[in-house]
Design a protein around this motif. Structure first.
Motif, short mmCIF file in Angstrom:
data_model
loop_
_atom_site.label_atom_id
_atom_site.label_comp_id
_atom_site.label_asym_id
_atom_site.label_seq_id
_atom_site.Cartn_x
_atom_site.Cartn_y
_atom_site.Cartn_z
N SER A 123 0.70 -1.19 0.04
CA SER A 123 -0.11 0.03 0.02
C SER A 123 1.00 1.32 -0.04
O SER A 123 1.90 1.15 0.42
CB SER A 123 -0.79 0.14 1.38
N TYR A 132 -3.63 5.70 3.09
CA TYR A 132 -2.98 4.56 2.30
C TYR A 132 -3.95 4.16 1.34
O TYR A 132 -5.05 3.71 1.78
CB TYR A 132 -2.25 3.50 3.18
N TYR A 134 -4.53 0.89 -1.31
CA TYR A 134 -4.10 -0.35 -1.74
C TYR A 134 -3.53 -0.20 -3.04
O TYR A 134 -4.22 0.56 -3.90
CB TYR A 134 -5.42 -1.44 -1.71
#
Length: 181
Positions: A123, A132, A134
């Motif tokens: 991430s 964050y 993915y």
């Protein structure tokens, strides 16, 4: 539009996706897709009127390139919205893909033995720097894992061991790279 790569060379067999905005404001109310030809050209036809975000995905001879969204961003939240009206055509929705980064390594148990199977999620901080997003998932097999074609960014890696049925192996706690929990 056209998809190019390094030195503006055409990228054949890249996938181009048009994600349509749904009633809740998300961009997952279905999509249309096209594959680039030998000249890197594509055409998305039959799009219903609405707001779209366009993603360019690696494929064919584009396997070393990182995926991106129009207009030259890595994540959907940052993508330019294209509004398509009834019978309208949009042209020059182009992309120049960048060669992606790679991360590889090994996953071992506390005794130094390779983890037989597992999953690693990479991430990266999003453009706001607050959360964050993915990026990719890789599988651990006999201790080894590898990511390729990652967009530029500072990544964190989360590891999870799996058992012989590819279910969570509760013998090991999930952890982040460098033994962080």
């Amino acid at each position: 539009g056209t998809v190019t790569g390094t030195a503006a060379a055409p990228v054949a067999d890249a996938e181009v996706l048009a994600f349509r905005k749904d009633n809740e404001g998300d961009y997952y109310d279905g999509f249309e897709s096209a594959i680039t030809d030998a000249n890197g050209s594509y055409s998305l036809t039959g799009l219903a009127p609405g707001d779209y975000k366009i993603q360019f995905r690696r494929g064919g001879n584009a396997t070393s390139y990182a995926n991106e969204y129009f207009d030259n961003v890595s994540f959907a939240k940052d993508a330019t919205v294209l509004t398509i009206g009834e019978g309208q055509s949009r042209t020059n929705i182009n992309a120049q893909l960048e060669v992606g980064a790679s991360i590889s390594g090994s996953a071992i148990d506390p005794d130094g033995n390779p983890i037989a199977r597992g999953v690693v999620q990479a991430s990266v901080k999003n453009s706001s720097g607050e959360d964050y997003d993915y990026a990719q998932t890789a599988y651990i097999e006999d201790g080894a894992y590898a990511f390729d074609a990652l967009p530029e960014g500072a990544y964190y890696l989360e590891f999870e061991a799996l058992d012989e049925n590819w279910d969570v192996n509760y013998q090991f706690q999930p952890e982040f790279w460098d033994n962080k929990r």
